[in-house]
Design a protein around this motif. Structure first.
Motif, mmCIF file in Angstrom:
data_model
loop_
_atom_site.group_PDB
_atom_site.id
_atom_site.type_symbol
_atom_site.label_atom_id
_atom_site.label_comp_id
_atom_site.label_asym_id
_atom_site.label_seq_id
_atom_site.Cartn_x
_atom_site.Cartn_y
_atom_site.Cartn_z
ATOM 1 N N LYS A 1 -6.434 2.358 -9.568
ATOM 2 C CA LYS A 1 -7.281 3.033 -10.548
ATOM 3 C C LYS A 1 -6.758 4.436 -10.839
ATOM 4 O O LYS A 1 -6.707 4.872 -12.001
ATOM 5 N N CYS A 2 -6.352 5.159 -9.788
ATOM 6 C CA CYS A 2 -5.784 6.501 -9.973
ATOM 7 C C CYS A 2 -4.480 6.441 -10.762
ATOM 8 O O CYS A 2 -4.244 7.264 -11.660
ATOM 9 N N LEU A 3 -3.634 5.457 -10.433
ATOM 10 C CA LEU A 3 -2.366 5.307 -11.131
ATOM 11 C C LEU A 3 -2.588 4.986 -12.604
ATOM 12 O O LEU A 3 -1.934 5.557 -13.490
ATOM 13 N N ALA A 4 -3.505 4.076 -12.882
ATOM 14 C CA ALA A 4 -3.778 3.693 -14.268
ATOM 15 C C ALA A 4 -4.271 4.888 -15.072
ATOM 16 O O ALA A 4 -3.837 5.111 -16.214
ATOM 17 N N ALA A 5 -5.156 5.678 -14.488
ATOM 18 C CA ALA A 5 -5.692 6.851 -15.195
ATOM 19 C C ALA A 5 -4.588 7.856 -15.502
ATOM 20 O O ALA A 5 -4.520 8.411 -16.608
ATOM 21 N N ASP B 1 -6.787 7.465 2.905
ATOM 22 C CA ASP B 1 -7.399 6.206 3.333
ATOM 23 C C ASP B 1 -7.893 5.389 2.141
ATOM 24 O O ASP B 1 -8.658 4.435 2.298
ATOM 25 N N ALA B 2 -7.442 5.749 0.933
ATOM 26 C CA ALA B 2 -7.870 5.033 -0.269
ATOM 27 C C ALA B 2 -7.389 3.588 -0.224
ATOM 28 O O ALA B 2 -6.314 3.291 0.290
ATOM 29 N N THR B 3 -8.195 2.686 -0.763
ATOM 30 C CA THR B 3 -7.818 1.276 -0.824
ATOM 31 C C THR B 3 -6.777 1.078 -1.933
ATOM 32 O O THR B 3 -6.560 1.960 -2.773
ATOM 33 N N VAL B 4 -6.152 -0.105 -1.930
ATOM 34 C CA VAL B 4 -5.165 -0.416 -2.972
ATOM 35 C C VAL B 4 -5.822 -0.381 -4.350
ATOM 36 O O VAL B 4 -5.234 0.113 -5.324
ATOM 37 N N GLU C 1 4.899 10.567 -6.335
ATOM 38 C CA GLU C 1 5.939 10.933 -7.295
ATOM 39 C C GLU C 1 5.348 11.412 -8.618
ATOM 40 O O GLU C 1 5.936 12.259 -9.297
ATOM 41 N N LEU C 2 4.196 10.863 -8.984
ATOM 42 C CA LEU C 2 3.565 11.226 -10.255
ATOM 43 C C LEU C 2 2.574 12.377 -10.103
ATOM 44 O O LEU C 2 1.868 12.722 -11.056
ATOM 45 N N GLY C 3 2.532 12.958 -8.925
ATOM 46 C CA GLY C 3 1.672 14.123 -8.714
ATOM 47 C C GLY C 3 0.192 13.819 -8.701
ATOM 48 O O GLY C 3 -0.633 14.660 -9.081
ATOM 49 N N ILE C 4 -0.159 12.609 -8.261
ATOM 50 C CA ILE C 4 -1.563 12.204 -8.231
ATOM 51 C C ILE C 4 -2.168 12.559 -6.880
ATOM 52 O O ILE C 4 -1.592 12.249 -5.833
ATOM 53 N N GLU C 5 -3.313 13.195 -6.891
ATOM 54 C CA GLU C 5 -4.036 13.487 -5.648
ATOM 55 C C GLU C 5 -4.943 12.310 -5.306
ATOM 56 O O GLU C 5 -5.672 11.808 -6.157
ATOM 57 N N PHE C 6 -4.876 11.862 -4.068
ATOM 58 C CA PHE C 6 -5.696 10.727 -3.645
ATOM 59 C C PHE C 6 -5.976 10.840 -2.153
ATOM 60 O O PHE C 6 -5.259 11.528 -1.421
ATOM 61 N N ARG D 1 0.833 -1.210 0.000
ATOM 62 C CA ARG D 1 0.000 0.000 0.000
ATOM 63 C C ARG D 1 0.869 1.262 0.000
ATOM 64 O O ARG D 1 0.617 2.203 -0.748
ATOM 65 N N GLN D 2 1.898 1.264 0.851
ATOM 66 C CA GLN D 2 2.806 2.420 0.890
ATOM 67 C C GLN D 2 3.538 2.599 -0.436
ATOM 68 O O GLN D 2 3.814 3.720 -0.850
ATOM 69 N N LEU D 3 3.847 1.492 -1.097
ATOM 70 C CA LEU D 3 4.505 1.560 -2.405
ATOM 71 C C LEU D 3 3.619 2.262 -3.413
ATOM 72 O O LEU D 3 4.068 3.164 -4.136
ATOM 73 N N HIS D 4 2.355 1.879 -3.463
ATOM 74 C CA HIS D 4 1.427 2.530 -4.388
ATOM 75 C C HIS D 4 1.284 4.019 -4.060
ATOM 76 O O HIS D 4 1.229 4.861 -4.967
ATOM 77 N N GLN D 5 1.208 4.339 -2.787
ATOM 78 C CA GLN D 5 1.098 5.736 -2.390
ATOM 79 C C GLN D 5 2.336 6.535 -2.792
ATOM 80 O O GLN D 5 2.224 7.673 -3.264
ATOM 81 N N ALA D 6 3.511 5.932 -2.603
ATOM 82 C CA ALA D 6 4.749 6.630 -2.947
ATOM 83 C C ALA D 6 4.837 6.900 -4.440
ATOM 84 O O ALA D 6 5.247 7.994 -4.870
ATOM 85 N N VAL D 7 4.466 5.924 -5.262
ATOM 86 C CA VAL D 7 4.489 6.119 -6.715
ATOM 87 C C VAL D 7 3.481 7.189 -7.112
ATOM 88 O O VAL D 7 3.768 8.055 -7.960
ATOM 89 N N ALA D 8 2.301 7.151 -6.497
ATOM 90 C CA ALA D 8 1.284 8.163 -6.795
ATOM 91 C C ALA D 8 1.773 9.564 -6.430
ATOM 92 O O ALA D 8 1.580 10.521 -7.185
#
Length: 306
Positions: free
Chosen positions: A109-113, A101-104, A93-98, A84-91
């Motif tokens: 879904k945010c990363l894919a978009a 408490d978002a699920t994996v 880095e890519l400037g994604i707002e989320f 979960r922390q890995l996904h958050q860290a990548v998000a």
């Protein structure tokens, strides 16, 4: 400290990975070429492996500097993260707002978009992970699943792992075989040879503002033996040697300052003893053969042998 004494504009042997000091010896340049070619051909997973101190972090930063404006980069220097922390860290880095408490699934879904958006804009996304051997099996598997994000034509995310050889040992097992099969390009960084150490030292001195080689040939030989060609150890020993020479008021570095540096660096002193061991055994074997030969000659002279 010794900057003014030797005429340096900056410290030549800092341990901070400064791309301005990047030395294009064959190993580092070949590794950089492998990375650039692999990314240009659209490969999803790339791996660079090297022992501690062989320059992986500096190579990573040099790669990030080499990529053009058509690339979006993400860098994780500390991958000791849960999936979960890995996904958050990548998000991040890519400037994604989320939502925090978002699920994996929501994060994916945010990363894919975001990755589709960047791909449509003609931009390549490169994720560089340093110290990848520290990742748990669960996080490595999450990373593999993250690499599944792709279109019919190309990968949406390119992942470069920089790791110590322990990662190869783990990948050799059955638990991570799917990840192992995804890695299509790889390179192993080796220590410098003696000529490379001499070139490496001269290069860093030159970049720091000292055009002449102030380390004698004997000093370079001792540096190579003690460091085993590991760039980080070369930096440590050169820095301490310069300090010792500065304290003595000397303008060149010969054996005495290097001896002092080696004695003050446990890993270097150990390496020197290990490198000397084969020579000691060789001398012992030679001595034993000579003694045996002399014994045979003595027996012959005394009539004990035909």
């Amino acid at each position: 400290m010794y900057l003014e004494h030797f005429g340096f504009a900056e410290q030549p042997f800092s341990l901070t990975p400064d791309t301005g000091f990047f030395y294009r010896h064959p190993g580092q340049q070949e590794a950089l070429n492998v990375l650039l070619v692999a990314l240009a051909t659209g490969e999803g997973f790339i791996k660079i492996v090297g022992e501690v101190g062989t320059g992986k972090t500096l190579l990573c930063r040099r790669l990030l500097d080499s990529l053009g404006e058509d690339c979006v980069t993400a860098y994780l220097p500390n991958p000791l993260l849960s999936p979960r922390q890995l996904h958050q860290a990548v998000a991040d880095e890519l400037g994604i707002e989320f939502r925090r408490d978002a699920t994996v699934q929501e994060l994916l879904k945010c990363l894919a978009a975001r990755l589709v958006e960047l791909s449509d804009a003609g931009r390549q996304v490169v994720l560089c992970i340093d110290e990848a051997q520290a990742m748990s099996d669960e996080s490595l598997e999450a990373l593999r699943l993250l690499s599944n994000l792709e279109t019919e034509k190309r990968k949406l995310l390119h992942i470069v792992l920089f790791a110590q050889p322990e990662l190869d040992e783990r990948l050799a097992g059955t638990g991570l075989r799917q990840l192992r099969q995804r890695i299509t390009f790889g390179y192993r960084l080796e220590p410098l040879n003696r000529e490379d150490v001499a070139g490496y030292v001269a290069h860093r001195l030159r970049v720091a503002g000292c055009p002449q080689q102030i380390f004698t040939r004997r000093a370079i030989d001792r540096l190579f033996r003690a460091s085993r060609g590991v760039p980080r150890l070369v930096n440590i020993l050169c820095h301490k040697s310069l300090l010792a020479a500065f304290g003595r008021g000397e303008a060149t570095i010969d054996l005495a300052p290097v001896r002092a540096a080696v004695a003050d660096t446990p890993d270097a002193a150990l390496g020197e003893r290990l490198s000397a061991a084969p020579m000691v055994w060789g001398l012992a074997l030679t001595g034993a053969l000579i003694l045996a030969g002399l014994a045979l000659v003595a027996r012959w002279a005394l009539g004990g042998m035909p």
